[in-house]
Design a protein around this motif. Structure first.
Motif, PDB file in Angstrom:
ATOM      1  N   GLU A   1      14.296   0.766 -14.348  1.00 43.47           N
ATOM      2  CA  GLU A   1      13.043   1.479 -14.486  1.00 43.47           C
ATOM      3  C   GLU A   1      12.747   1.896 -12.967  1.00 43.47           C
ATOM      4  OE1 GLU A   1       8.325   0.498 -15.745  1.00 43.47           O
ATOM      5  OE2 GLU A   1      10.054  -1.162 -15.909  1.00 43.47           O
ATOM      6  N   VAL A   2      12.116   3.250 -13.170  1.00 50.48           N
ATOM      7  CA  VAL A   2      11.986   4.084 -11.857  1.00 50.48           C
ATOM      8  C   VAL A   2      10.324   4.153 -11.777  1.00 50.48           C
ATOM      9  CG1 VAL A   2      12.318   5.803 -10.458  1.00 50.48           C
ATOM     10  CG2 VAL A   2      14.143   5.170 -11.877  1.00 50.48           C
ATOM     11  N   THR A   3      10.080   3.743 -10.655  1.00 44.84           N
ATOM     12  CA  THR A   3       8.463   4.049 -10.174  1.00 44.84           C
ATOM     13  C   THR A   3       8.265   4.661  -8.937  1.00 44.84           C
ATOM     14  OG1 THR A   3       8.159   1.840 -11.438  1.00 44.84           O
ATOM     15  CG2 THR A   3       6.313   2.459  -9.706  1.00 44.84           C
ATOM     16  N   LEU A   4       7.471   5.436  -9.013  1.00 49.33           N
ATOM     17  CA  LEU A   4       6.847   6.181  -7.850  1.00 49.33           C
ATOM     18  C   LEU A   4       5.941   5.500  -7.185  1.00 49.33           C
ATOM     19  CD1 LEU A   4       6.817  10.194  -8.707  1.00 49.33           C
ATOM     20  CD2 LEU A   4       8.648   9.045  -7.216  1.00 49.33           C
ATOM     21  N   ALA A   5       6.176   5.070  -5.924  1.00 56.95           N
ATOM     22  CA  ALA A   5       5.046   4.351  -5.241  1.00 56.95           C
ATOM     23  C   ALA A   5       3.653   5.270  -4.821  1.00 56.95           C
ATOM     24  CB  ALA A   5       5.292   3.518  -4.277  1.00 56.95           C
ATOM     25  N   GLU A   6       2.710   5.054  -4.984  1.00 58.00           N
ATOM     26  CA  GLU A   6       1.474   5.787  -4.335  1.00 58.00           C
ATOM     27  C   GLU A   6       0.715   4.743  -3.432  1.00 58.00           C
ATOM     28  OE1 GLU A   6       1.401   8.800  -4.446  1.00 58.00           O
ATOM     29  OE2 GLU A   6       2.471   9.763  -6.083  1.00 58.00           O
ATOM     30  N   ASP A   7       0.012   5.422  -2.587  1.00 55.28           N
ATOM     31  CA  ASP A   7      -1.078   4.433  -1.970  1.00 55.28           C
ATOM     32  C   ASP A   7      -1.974   3.777  -2.865  1.00 55.28           C
ATOM     33  OD1 ASP A   7       0.164   5.767   0.194  1.00 55.28           O
ATOM     34  OD2 ASP A   7      -1.507   6.254   1.221  1.00 55.28           O
ATOM     35  N   PHE A   8      -2.082   2.399  -2.464  1.00 54.50           N
ATOM     36  CA  PHE A   8      -2.799   1.332  -3.325  1.00 54.50           C
ATOM     37  C   PHE A   8      -2.341   0.946  -4.794  1.00 54.50           C
ATOM     38  CE2 PHE A   8      -5.890   4.127  -0.314  1.00 54.50           C
ATOM     39  CZ  PHE A   8      -5.922   3.192   0.501  1.00 54.50           C
ATOM     40  N   LEU A   9      -1.210   1.401  -4.790  1.00 53.69           N
ATOM     41  CA  LEU A   9      -0.460   0.949  -6.239  1.00 53.69           C
ATOM     42  C   LEU A   9      -0.365  -0.442  -6.130  1.00 53.69           C
ATOM     43  CD1 LEU A   9       0.987   1.503  -9.103  1.00 53.69           C
ATOM     44  CD2 LEU A   9       2.953   1.808  -7.528  1.00 53.69           C
ATOM     45  N   THR A  10      -0.662  -1.262  -7.061  1.00 51.38           N
ATOM     46  CA  THR A  10      -0.176  -2.633  -7.220  1.00 51.38           C
ATOM     47  C   THR A  10       0.782  -2.804  -8.202  1.00 51.38           C
ATOM     48  OG1 THR A  10      -2.359  -3.680  -6.124  1.00 51.38           O
ATOM     49  CG2 THR A  10      -1.130  -5.112  -7.516  1.00 51.38           C
ATOM     50  N   LEU A  11       1.895  -3.603  -7.963  1.00 46.69           N
ATOM     51  CA  LEU A  11       2.820  -3.793  -8.967  1.00 46.69           C
ATOM     52  C   LEU A  11       2.956  -5.067  -9.096  1.00 46.69           C
ATOM     53  CD1 LEU A  11       4.918  -2.100 -10.475  1.00 46.69           C
ATOM     54  CD2 LEU A  11       6.495  -2.481  -8.476  1.00 46.69           C
ATOM     55  N   PRO A  12       2.740  -5.728 -10.409  1.00 41.49           N
ATOM     56  CA  PRO A  12       2.912  -7.040 -10.666  1.00 41.49           C
ATOM     57  C   PRO A  12       4.510  -7.536 -10.739  1.00 41.49           C
ATOM     58  CG  PRO A  12       1.303  -5.999 -12.058  1.00 41.49           C
ATOM     59  CD  PRO A  12       1.805  -5.000 -11.479  1.00 41.49           C
ATOM     60  N   ILE A  13       4.725  -8.536 -10.439  1.00 38.24           N
ATOM     61  CA  ILE A  13       6.258  -9.118 -10.452  1.00 38.24           C
ATOM     62  C   ILE A  13       6.149 -10.138 -11.480  1.00 38.24           C
ATOM     63  CG2 ILE A  13       8.273  -9.726  -9.249  1.00 38.24           C
ATOM     64  CD1 ILE A  13       6.894  -8.331  -6.965  1.00 38.24           C
ATOM     65  N   PRO A  14       6.336 -10.009 -12.701  1.00 41.61           N
ATOM     66  CA  PRO A  14       6.184 -11.101 -13.624  1.00 41.61           C
ATOM     67  C   PRO A  14       7.279 -12.361 -13.523  1.00 41.61           C
ATOM     68  CG  PRO A  14       6.997  -9.374 -14.809  1.00 41.61           C
ATOM     69  CD  PRO A  14       6.714  -8.920 -13.418  1.00 41.61           C
ATOM     70  N   LEU A  15       6.836 -13.311 -13.890  1.00 46.45           N
ATOM     71  CA  LEU A  15       7.803 -14.434 -14.078  1.00 46.45           C
ATOM     72  C   LEU A  15       8.933 -14.057 -14.927  1.00 46.45           C
ATOM     73  CD1 LEU A  15       5.581 -17.704 -14.370  1.00 46.45           C
ATOM     74  CD2 LEU A  15       7.139 -17.205 -12.559  1.00 46.45           C
ATOM     75  N   ARG A  16      10.294 -14.708 -14.508  1.00 41.97           N
ATOM     76  CA  ARG A  16      11.292 -14.695 -15.149  1.00 41.97           C
ATOM     77  C   ARG A  16      11.378 -15.484 -16.559  1.00 41.97           C
ATOM     78  NH1 ARG A  16      16.719 -13.565 -11.293  1.00 41.97           N
ATOM     79  NH2 ARG A  16      16.125 -11.712 -10.390  1.00 41.97           N
ATOM     80  N   ARG A  17      12.010 -15.253 -17.318  1.00 33.09           N
ATOM     81  CA  ARG A  17      12.392 -16.287 -18.550  1.00 33.09           C
ATOM     82  C   ARG A  17      13.195 -17.243 -18.165  1.00 33.09           C
ATOM     83  NH1 ARG A  17      12.486 -11.966 -23.720  1.00 33.09           N
ATOM     84  NH2 ARG A  17      10.588 -11.098 -23.553  1.00 33.09           N
ATOM     85  N   PRO A  18      13.198 -18.448 -18.866  1.00 37.00           N
ATOM     86  CA  PRO A  18      14.144 -19.250 -18.596  1.00 37.00           C
ATOM     87  C   PRO A  18      15.514 -18.745 -19.120  1.00 37.00           C
ATOM     88  CG  PRO A  18      12.388 -20.430 -19.763  1.00 37.00           C
ATOM     89  CD  PRO A  18      12.063 -19.036 -19.624  1.00 37.00           C
ATOM     90  N   ARG A  19      16.880 -19.369 -18.244  1.00 41.32           N
ATOM     91  CA  ARG A  19      18.105 -18.785 -18.969  1.00 41.32           C
ATOM     92  C   ARG A  19      18.386 -19.330 -20.149  1.00 41.32           C
ATOM     93  NH1 ARG A  19      18.284 -20.512 -13.291  1.00 41.32           N
ATOM     94  NH2 ARG A  19      18.832 -18.915 -11.956  1.00 41.32           N
TER      95      ARG A  19
END
Length: 369
Positions: A351-369
């Motif tokens: 997935e590609v995201t263009l960063a912009e000033d004040f963009l907050t990007l959550p980084i969710p927990l991974r699922r168990p293996r």
């Protein structure tokens, strides 16, 4: 444990009314780590929901001004908002290339700046292949940098671990953070933040059947320690814990036209988020490389090599206005940079995201293996 990153500045070269100079904050459990600190970063912080006083670590990718000039002012502003009566203030650890310690000592010393909190500078020793020959010349002036600043604690000099092709910055109970080499006009680095795996949830129904009530024994099992019951039976953590939750991985690259060696690709393999510069569009590739920078297609190639899940593009030339200010039909459309990266990553799932000033990007927990 929540984790997110906020982009404070996504432009290159200098701050403008449209884009701040390079800076982003990785936040987890109320603690903030700042990556690069271009001119005007403290103003961007004030406009955001972040608190400068929560910054405990600073990582400087390289010593170009658009990544560094905001640091002395930010430290002074944090100091002004520090309670002088507070005891046992935490030390702010600052990581960056050789020369960063000299820069801060001279700047804070000449301006008579007094900080109310301790700080330590940990310098990464570059290698000669990280930049053209002229990019190494300025480092020759940084061998002797005078006495410690009054609030400065003794920092470390960190050399490349040849066996892993990276630099170990630190490791604690939650994270291990390493740096790796990039090629730019002066020595530049990327950073890999790896969260340790977290123990799975306790299977409370089984614990109840065994007669264990919530309390210290739960904590021991969660920490991976076996517990002996009154009956003499030994309960192993694996019997009562669900699968472990894999740690997240975030990789943030400074300015570069290439990554040096195979070590960084192994280190960044499977990154949840890979933050990579895309200063100019692919049609300006030759100019970008001449100045030590990358295009979207070049960034996409690194993301593919690392098997990253998400590629975030930033550090755009000031010719590219934010999407909200872009007029239809106007040249230098920043959205075109995303299209170029998407084309290069076609059918890869990245997935590609263009960063912009004040963009907050959550980084969710991974699922168990």
């Amino acid at each position: 444990m929540s984790m997110d990153m906020t982009f404070l500045g996504t432009g290159s070269a200098y701050p403008s009314p449209q884009r701040g100079a390079s800076a982003l904050v990785l936040r987890t459990q109320g603690e903030c780590w700042l990556f690069d600190c271009g001119e005007g970063t403290q103003t961007q912080l004030m406009k955001s929901q972040l608190r400068a006083g929560r910054i405990t670590k600073v990582f400087i990718s390289h010593l170009h001004g658009d990544h560094l000039f905001g640091l002395p002012g930010l430290l002074c502003t944090v100091s002004l908002n520090t309670n002088p009566e507070q005891q046992n203030l935490n030390c702010v650890d600052i990581y960056g290339p050789r020369g960063l310690r000299h820069f801060l000592r001279v700047t804070l010393g000449l301006t008579g700046s007094q900080l109310l909190f301790p700080y330590a500078v940990h310098e990464l020793e570059p290698t000669t292949d990280q930049s053209p020959e002229e990019g190494q010349l300025s480092l020759e002036m940084t061998v002797e940098c005078g006495p410690l600043h009054p609030q400065e604690q003794q920092g470390r000099t960190i050399s490349l671990d040849v066996s892993s092709d990276c630099y170990l910055l630190f490791e604690d109970k939650k994270f291990v953070v390493k740096a790796f080499r990039l090629f730019h006009r002066i020595p530049s680095f990327g950073f890999c933040i790896q969260e340790h795996d977290r123990a799975g949830r306790l299977k409370t129904e089984i614990l109840k059947e065994l007669g264990l009530k919530p309390g210290p024994l739960y904590g021991r099992l969660k920490a991976g320690e076996p517990v002996t019951l009154e009956s003499g039976r030994v309960v192993l953590p694996g019997e009562v814990l669900e699968e472990a939750i894999p740690g997240r991985k975030v990789c943030i690259l400074g300015d570069c036209s290439s990554v040096l060696g195979e070590g960084p690709l192994r280190l960044c393999n499977g990154a949840d988020v890979l933050v990579h510069e895309a200063t100019l569009g692919d049609e300006h590739r030759e100019k970008a490389v001449d100045h030590g920078h990358s295009t979207p297609k070049m960034a996409a190639a690194v993301a593919l090599a690392c098997c990253a899940q998400r590629l975030v593009l930033y550090h755009f030339s000031q010719r590219y206005k934010p999407c909200s200010l872009q007029k239809e039909g106007e040249e230098d459309d920043v959205s075109e940079l995303k299209r170029q990266a998407d084309d290069a990553l076609q059918d890869s799932g990245v997935e590609v995201t263009l960063a912009e000033d004040f963009l907050t990007l959550p980084i969710p927990l991974r699922r168990p293996r």
